[in-house]
Design a protein around this motif. Structure first.
Motif, short mmCIF file in Angstrom:
data_model
loop_
_atom_site.label_atom_id
_atom_site.label_comp_id
_atom_site.label_asym_id
_atom_site.label_seq_id
_atom_site.Cartn_x
_atom_site.Cartn_y
_atom_site.Cartn_z
N PHE A 1 0.84 -1.19 0.00
CA PHE A 1 0.00 0.00 0.00
C PHE A 1 0.89 1.25 0.00
CE2 PHE A 1 -2.71 -3.45 1.35
CZ PHE A 1 -3.87 -3.20 0.64
N MET A 2 0.84 2.08 1.06
CA MET A 2 1.64 3.32 1.05
C MET A 2 3.08 3.11 1.51
SD MET A 2 0.24 2.75 4.09
CE MET A 2 -1.45 3.34 3.85
N ILE A 3 3.42 1.89 1.90
CA ILE A 3 4.76 1.60 2.43
C ILE A 3 5.64 1.01 1.33
CG2 ILE A 3 6.05 0.28 4.15
CD1 ILE A 3 3.50 0.29 5.87
N GLU A 4 6.87 1.48 1.28
CA GLU A 4 7.86 0.95 0.33
C GLU A 4 9.11 0.53 1.12
OE1 GLU A 4 10.41 2.43 -3.60
OE2 GLU A 4 8.76 3.64 -2.79
N ILE A 5 9.48 -0.74 0.98
CA ILE A 5 10.62 -1.28 1.72
C ILE A 5 11.75 -1.56 0.73
CG2 ILE A 5 11.44 -3.10 3.25
CD1 ILE A 5 9.35 -1.30 4.52
N TRP A 6 12.94 -1.04 1.03
CA TRP A 6 14.12 -1.25 0.20
C TRP A 6 14.96 -2.38 0.79
CZ3 TRP A 6 15.64 1.96 -4.08
CH2 TRP A 6 14.73 2.96 -4.40
N PRO A 7 15.90 -2.94 0.01
CA PRO A 7 16.68 -4.08 0.52
C PRO A 7 17.40 -3.81 1.83
CG PRO A 7 17.00 -3.87 -1.85
CD PRO A 7 16.23 -2.66 -1.42
N HIS A 8 17.96 -2.61 1.99
CA HIS A 8 18.70 -2.32 3.22
C HIS A 8 17.76 -2.14 4.42
CE1 HIS A 8 17.48 1.66 1.84
NE2 HIS A 8 17.69 2.11 3.06
N GLU A 9 16.45 -2.11 4.16
CA GLU A 9 15.47 -2.00 5.25
C GLU A 9 14.82 -3.34 5.57
OE1 GLU A 9 13.94 2.58 4.51
OE2 GLU A 9 13.01 0.95 3.36
#
Length: 471
Positions: free
Chosen positions: A72-80
């Motif tokens: 949804f409104m959340i975007e997770i990157w690999p370092h996260e």
């Protein structure tokens, strides 16, 4: 034993389980949870979420090519990835919490193996009939009718398996686009392979293995005892009420009339009257079946019901069990709840406090510095800027820690660089210390490089070093 007689087998052949249809509050709860969980699984990839131009509009997407996870409104990157790790820890603590309070309630109501097995049994019952009809069909010889029913059932199972595999791959690509590519034969071979594997495993596990997965393949039944204690509520048979078993109105008989309703509805094929067993998944369908029988013969309910070990001695003596809330809210469960909530709050705080961009600064070490014609000392740094927002951003670069430092960025006007939306930019940064300044005459000086979003004024600083000639 005669030497000519074959040795007895150590293993018994599996007897298929054909649970009978039952109605009651626990069965209704299972229907609701099955509909909700299957609905979430099959529908979620098709939900849309507008993230702006150039961004995927699928609400939940594992973008392996872009190395990101969208929710949804959340975007997770690999370092996260620590967010994902935190969610997995919360899931484990939640499992511990529910097991400590209500036994294997996860296994009985929400485990994927249970949910899909329930769905497959529903199809089987719809095609072949209830328990007795399925038993007769199982034992009868093959004929046209049996072949027709079997093929119809297997075809429906395959459709469910195919939908299961298809829904899974839709989480890793845009669902409408991938669906068109799959139908046109233009999808990547990995998609077809994944669907084939998941279709086959769903068909086998839900249609044939069923309870064998829970008993032999799943490790949870073997470790659940560590999560349970004498206050855990589990499905139990009150033998002091039911024994000795006998026909209705038989002199001296207990409440159990040995109708085997509790056995016939059990998806694991066990007899709860034999006590706690590894195979029991706490689905409580035996409670519904027994309560129905008790209602029909005019006996009190809950001959089979939820019972804690601590309450057993009390009930045997004619006392009343502890209240439900005292079993659920006790030190062990409160510790699990506190840990679960603490991790959840920590993840939410970290999510809202994270920076909208990330910076990595790497000094160029070959050479450490360059002496310019006027005697000034120049150091070079490789800057990686990750813009995690859905619009291009301008970032202003600056440095402090030494007087007189000048900052320039290669290929940019002054010290301001632009990074496209949702992308990573690389820039070479030059810091120059005037001749004779502390930075030029000191072999090593600690400095900080700052990156500022010109629109939001958010700043991120990175500590590094400046190398000079020394004295």
């Amino acid at each position: 034993m005669s030497s000519t007689e074959p040795a007895p087998s150590l293993y018994a052949a599996r007897e298929p389980v054909f649970p009978r249809r039952v109605s009651g509050r626990f069965r209704r709860l299972k229907w609701v949870l099955m509909a909700v969980t299957l609905g979430i699984y099959y529908v979620t990839p098709w939900l849309r979420w507008d993230r702006g131009p150039g961004m995927p509009d699928q609400a939940v997407l594992v973008d392996l090519a872009g190395r990101r996870f969208f929710f949804f409104m959340i975007e997770i990157w690999p370092h996260e990835f620590y967010f994902v790790a935190g969610l997995l820890i919360m899931a484990g603590l939640g499992l511990f919490l529910f097991t400590a309070a209500l036994g294997r309630v996860w296994c009985g109501y929400a485990c994927p193996q249970t949910v899909w097995t329930d769905l497959f049994i529903l199809v089987e019952r719809w095609v072949e009939g209830d328990r007795n009809a399925r038993l007769r069909l199982w034992h009868q010889r093959w004929d046209a009718r049996k072949a027709r029913l079997r093929l119809t059932k297997w075809a429906l199972w395959l459709v469910i398996g195919l939908a299961t595999g298809g829904a899974w791959v839709f989480y890793f690509a845009d669902a409408p686009t991938l669906a068109r590519d799959l139908l046109a034969g233009q999808a990547h071979p990995v998609a077809y392979t994944t669907m084939a594997i998941l279709t086959a495993t769903t068909f086998a596990f839900g249609g044939f293995a069923r309870e064998q997965i829970c008993i032999y393949a799943c490790p949870w039944p073997r470790i659940q005892a560590a999560m349970m204690d004498e206050n855990t509520l589990t499905v139990s048979y009150r033998d002091w009420r039911g024994e000795p078993r006998g026909k209705l109105r038989a002199e001296g008989a207990g409440d159990c009339i040995d109708c085997r309703a509790c056995v016939n509805v059990c998806p694991m094929g066990i007899d709860i009257r034999d006590g706690q067993q590894l195979a029991c998944i706490t689905c409580a369908l035996c409670i519904d079946a027994c309560n129905d029988t008790m209602d029909r013969i005019g006996k009190p309910r809950d001959l089979v019901g939820y019972l804690a070990l601590r309450d057993e001695a009390v009930e045997r003596a004619g006392g009343h069990p502890r209240q439900l809330w005292r079993h659920v809210f006790r030190p062990r469960t409160l510790v699990y709840t506190t840990l679960w909530a603490g991790i959840g709050v920590g993840l939410v705080v970290a999510l809202f406090l994270r920076s909208p961009f990330d910076v990595n600064v790497a000094p160029v070490r070959n050479p450490l510095f360059v002496t310019l014609a006027d005697g000034a000392i120049r150091n070079t740094y490789e800057i990686r800027l990750r813009n995690k927002q859905a619009a291009p951003r301008d970032f202003r670069l600056s440095a402090d820690g030494l007087p007189g430092l000048t900052v320039t960025a290669e290929g940019a006007e002054g010290a301001t660089v632009r990074v496209p939306a949702d992308a990573t930019g690389e820039v070479r940064l030059y810091l120059v210390a005037p001749a004779g300044s502390p930075g030029a005459t000191t072999e090593r000086s600690d400095i900080a490089i700052w990156i500022e979003d010109t629109a939001s004024r958010d700043r991120v600083g990175t500590d590094t070093v400046f190398h000079g000639r020394g004295n």
